[in-house]
Design a protein around this motif. Structure first.
Motif, PDB file in Angstrom:
ATOM      1  N   ALA A  30       0.828  -1.249   0.003  1.00  0.00           N
ATOM      2  CA  ALA A  30      -0.019  -0.178  -0.055  1.00  0.00           C
ATOM      3  C   ALA A  30       0.927   1.170  -0.051  1.00  0.00           C
ATOM      4  O   ALA A  30       0.464   2.167  -0.989  1.00  0.00           O
ATOM      5  CB  ALA A  30      -0.989   0.009   1.172  1.00  0.00           C
ATOM      6  N   ALA A  31       1.780   1.231   0.869  1.00  0.00           N
ATOM      7  CA  ALA A  31       2.897   2.447   0.842  1.00  0.00           C
ATOM      8  C   ALA A  31       3.717   2.548  -0.542  1.00  0.00           C
ATOM      9  O   ALA A  31       3.627   3.788  -0.731  1.00  0.00           O
ATOM     10  CB  ALA A  31       3.993   2.282   1.697  1.00  0.00           C
ATOM     11  N   PHE A  32       3.849   1.488  -1.320  1.00  0.00           N
ATOM     12  CA  PHE A  32       4.524   1.719  -2.436  1.00  0.00           C
ATOM     13  C   PHE A  32       3.639   2.218  -3.619  1.00  0.00           C
ATOM     14  O   PHE A  32       3.954   3.273  -4.248  1.00  0.00           O
ATOM     15  CB  PHE A  32       4.749   0.232  -3.303  1.00  0.00           C
ATOM     16  CG  PHE A  32       6.026  -0.167  -2.763  1.00  0.00           C
ATOM     17  CD1 PHE A  32       7.377   0.363  -3.708  1.00  0.00           C
ATOM     18  CD2 PHE A  32       6.570  -0.952  -1.653  1.00  0.00           C
ATOM     19  CE1 PHE A  32       8.457  -0.326  -3.521  1.00  0.00           C
ATOM     20  CE2 PHE A  32       8.032  -1.419  -1.614  1.00  0.00           C
ATOM     21  CZ  PHE A  32       8.797  -0.880  -2.259  1.00  0.00           C
ATOM     22  N   ILE A  33       2.288   1.972  -3.521  1.00  0.00           N
ATOM     23  CA  ILE A  33       1.243   2.364  -4.305  1.00  0.00           C
ATOM     24  C   ILE A  33       1.100   3.903  -3.866  1.00  0.00           C
ATOM     25  O   ILE A  33       1.078   4.739  -5.112  1.00  0.00           O
ATOM     26  CB  ILE A  33       0.119   1.806  -4.088  1.00  0.00           C
ATOM     27  CG1 ILE A  33       0.101   0.219  -4.906  1.00  0.00           C
ATOM     28  CG2 ILE A  33      -1.237   2.356  -4.894  1.00  0.00           C
ATOM     29  CD1 ILE A  33      -0.898  -0.600  -4.742  1.00  0.00           C
ATOM     30  N   GLU A  34       1.042   4.385  -2.783  1.00  0.00           N
ATOM     31  CA  GLU A  34       0.916   5.738  -2.427  1.00  0.00           C
ATOM     32  C   GLU A  34       2.077   6.401  -2.786  1.00  0.00           C
ATOM     33  O   GLU A  34       2.020   7.548  -3.498  1.00  0.00           O
ATOM     34  CB  GLU A  34       0.901   5.956  -0.846  1.00  0.00           C
ATOM     35  CG  GLU A  34      -0.555   5.409  -0.135  1.00  0.00           C
ATOM     36  CD  GLU A  34      -1.543   6.259  -0.740  1.00  0.00           C
ATOM     37  OE1 GLU A  34      -1.292   7.544  -1.061  1.00  0.00           O
ATOM     38  OE2 GLU A  34      -2.691   5.648  -1.097  1.00  0.00           O
ATOM     39  N   LEU A  35       3.338   5.946  -2.770  1.00  0.00           N
ATOM     40  CA  LEU A  35       4.633   6.627  -3.262  1.00  0.00           C
ATOM     41  C   LEU A  35       4.541   6.650  -4.537  1.00  0.00           C
ATOM     42  O   LEU A  35       4.785   8.008  -5.095  1.00  0.00           O
ATOM     43  CB  LEU A  35       5.661   5.737  -2.920  1.00  0.00           C
ATOM     44  CG  LEU A  35       7.252   6.115  -3.021  1.00  0.00           C
ATOM     45  CD1 LEU A  35       7.525   7.363  -1.995  1.00  0.00           C
ATOM     46  CD2 LEU A  35       8.248   5.136  -2.686  1.00  0.00           C
ATOM     47  N   PHE A  36       4.236   6.037  -5.548  1.00  0.00           N
ATOM     48  CA  PHE A  36       4.259   6.113  -7.035  1.00  0.00           C
ATOM     49  C   PHE A  36       3.080   6.832  -7.618  1.00  0.00           C
ATOM     50  O   PHE A  36       2.890   7.022  -8.615  1.00  0.00           O
ATOM     51  CB  PHE A  36       4.562   4.842  -7.527  1.00  0.00           C
ATOM     52  CG  PHE A  36       5.909   4.343  -7.462  1.00  0.00           C
ATOM     53  CD1 PHE A  36       6.865   4.856  -8.279  1.00  0.00           C
ATOM     54  CD2 PHE A  36       6.431   3.190  -6.536  1.00  0.00           C
ATOM     55  CE1 PHE A  36       8.321   4.294  -7.856  1.00  0.00           C
ATOM     56  CE2 PHE A  36       7.418   2.828  -6.263  1.00  0.00           C
ATOM     57  CZ  PHE A  36       8.572   3.451  -6.909  1.00  0.00           C
ATOM     58  N   THR A  37       1.992   7.003  -6.634  1.00  0.00           N
ATOM     59  CA  THR A  37       0.896   7.793  -7.406  1.00  0.00           C
ATOM     60  C   THR A  37       0.669   9.138  -6.592  1.00  0.00           C
ATOM     61  O   THR A  37       0.001   9.922  -7.272  1.00  0.00           O
ATOM     62  CB  THR A  37      -0.246   7.029  -6.880  1.00  0.00           C
ATOM     63  OG1 THR A  37      -0.552   6.861  -5.584  1.00  0.00           O
ATOM     64  CG2 THR A  37      -0.695   5.915  -7.531  1.00  0.00           C
ATOM     65  N   SER A  38       1.667   9.592  -5.977  1.00  0.00           N
ATOM     66  CA  SER A  38       1.911  10.921  -5.308  1.00  0.00           C
ATOM     67  C   SER A  38       2.191  11.951  -6.259  1.00  0.00           C
ATOM     68  O   SER A  38       3.205  11.713  -6.937  1.00  0.00           O
ATOM     69  CB  SER A  38       2.907  11.020  -4.065  1.00  0.00           C
ATOM     70  OG  SER A  38       3.281  12.190  -3.698  1.00  0.00           O
ATOM     71  N   GLY A  75       7.932   1.155  12.473  1.00  0.00           N
ATOM     72  CA  GLY A  75       6.995   0.079  11.814  1.00  0.00           C
ATOM     73  C   GLY A  75       6.473   0.230  10.477  1.00  0.00           C
ATOM     74  O   GLY A  75       5.942  -0.782   9.909  1.00  0.00           O
ATOM     75  N   ALA A  76       6.639   1.436   9.869  1.00  0.00           N
ATOM     76  CA  ALA A  76       5.947   1.804   8.697  1.00  0.00           C
ATOM     77  C   ALA A  76       6.864   2.278   7.653  1.00  0.00           C
ATOM     78  O   ALA A  76       7.689   3.041   7.800  1.00  0.00           O
ATOM     79  CB  ALA A  76       4.878   2.659   8.908  1.00  0.00           C
ATOM     80  N   MET A  77       6.518   1.789   6.372  1.00  0.00           N
ATOM     81  CA  MET A  77       7.346   2.165   5.054  1.00  0.00           C
ATOM     82  C   MET A  77       7.235   3.772   4.950  1.00  0.00           C
ATOM     83  O   MET A  77       5.846   4.407   4.721  1.00  0.00           O
ATOM     84  CB  MET A  77       7.074   1.475   3.922  1.00  0.00           C
ATOM     85  CG  MET A  77       7.792   1.958   2.714  1.00  0.00           C
ATOM     86  SD  MET A  77       7.353   1.088   1.363  1.00  0.00           S
ATOM     87  CE  MET A  77       7.428   2.264   0.014  1.00  0.00           C
ATOM     88  N   ILE A  78       8.214   4.541   4.913  1.00  0.00           N
ATOM     89  CA  ILE A  78       8.149   5.937   4.588  1.00  0.00           C
ATOM     90  C   ILE A  78       8.868   6.266   3.257  1.00  0.00           C
ATOM     91  O   ILE A  78       8.894   7.235   2.771  1.00  0.00           O
ATOM     92  CB  ILE A  78       8.827   6.739   5.586  1.00  0.00           C
ATOM     93  CG1 ILE A  78      10.141   6.543   5.778  1.00  0.00           C
ATOM     94  CG2 ILE A  78       7.922   6.845   6.983  1.00  0.00           C
ATOM     95  CD1 ILE A  78      10.783   7.648   6.684  1.00  0.00           C
ATOM     96  N   GLY A  79       9.549   5.330   2.608  1.00  0.00           N
ATOM     97  CA  GLY A  79      10.287   5.477   1.341  1.00  0.00           C
ATOM     98  C   GLY A  79      11.224   4.267   1.099  1.00  0.00           C
ATOM     99  O   GLY A  79      11.236   3.188   1.422  1.00  0.00           O
ATOM    100  N   THR A  80      11.742   4.315  -0.108  1.00  0.00           N
ATOM    101  CA  THR A  80      12.755   3.560  -0.590  1.00  0.00           C
ATOM    102  C   THR A  80      14.262   4.112  -0.966  1.00  0.00           C
ATOM    103  O   THR A  80      14.158   5.441  -1.408  1.00  0.00           O
ATOM    104  CB  THR A  80      12.323   3.052  -1.922  1.00  0.00           C
ATOM    105  OG1 THR A  80      12.071   4.037  -2.717  1.00  0.00           O
ATOM    106  CG2 THR A  80      10.895   2.107  -1.631  1.00  0.00           C
ATOM    107  N   ILE A  81      15.197   3.220  -0.966  1.00  0.00           N
ATOM    108  CA  ILE A  81      16.414   3.541  -1.479  1.00  0.00           C
ATOM    109  C   ILE A  81      16.723   2.601  -2.377  1.00  0.00           C
ATOM    110  O   ILE A  81      16.592   1.426  -2.054  1.00  0.00           O
ATOM    111  CB  ILE A  81      17.231   3.728  -0.357  1.00  0.00           C
ATOM    112  CG1 ILE A  81      17.323   4.984   0.476  1.00  0.00           C
ATOM    113  CG2 ILE A  81      18.925   3.665  -1.137  1.00  0.00           C
ATOM    114  CD1 ILE A  81      18.269   5.276   1.509  1.00  0.00           C
TER     115      ILE A  81
END
Length: 182
Positions: A30-38, A75-81
């Motif tokens: 879900a966080a990946f989807i939020e990241l790439f649709t932002s 405990g929650a994803m906030i980003g990626t490297i």
């Protein structure tokens, strides 16, 4: 990276003062989807992706590949490297045979401005310097992306060149394990 060579993947989670860098898990979808649709995240990377497209196409565990870290806060994803091996088709290189690693990062807008990117990228670069000593890391960003330009300087990247691509001026820099970071 397309290949990490002899580096074992995934590494043990990397812990910083506030963050954990780890391999992607199903709970991150879900966080990946939020990241790439932002729209804010997409502003400097070609625009946001359509949510319905990502909902259909994203695998159960997105981003699970060598060189890709999830950044976790409480405990929650906030980003990626990502540390990806560049191929010869890319415009700029610092090694004659190409193949240098490229640093990329994306953070959810609510994580911006709190120093998480500097903390996480410094940790990833430290891991990389231990795993592949002497290997350069490159980064490019739009010069209009002030936050990314400041982060590159803070991490110790030095400018190699600027060029026009994708309708905007791009900044290309290099980091080595001898550079100060963080």
């Amino acid at each position: 990276m397309t290949e990490l060579g002899s580096v074992a993947w995934p590494p043990a989670p990397i812990r910083t003062e506030r963050l954990v860098l780890r391999e992607s898990e199903a709970r991150d979808r879900a966080a990946f989807i939020e990241l790439f649709t932002s729209p804010e995240v997409g502003a400097h990377i070609g625009g946001p992706r359509p949510r319905d497209e990502l909902e259909r196409a994203a695998p159960e565990v997105p981003g699970r590949r060598p060189g890709h870290f999830v950044i976790e806060l409480d405990g929650a994803m906030i980003g990626t490297i990502e540390l990806n091996r560049r191929d010869a088709e890319h415009r700029s290189h610092v090694r004659p045979d190409a193949g240098e690693a490229e640093l990329g990062y994306l953070f959810l807008p609510e994580a911006w401005g709190r120093g998480y990117a500097a903390e996480a990228c410094a940790a990833a670069l430290g891991w990389f310097a231990e795993a592949l000593p002497g290997e350069p890391v490159v980064l490019y960003t739009q010069t209009a992306n002030d936050r990314s330009m400041r982060l590159a300087a803070k991490l110790g990247f030095t400018e190699v060149q600027r060029f026009e691509e994708w309708g905007a001026e791009q900044w290309f820099g290099v980091w080595s394990s001898d550079s100060p970071s963080g």
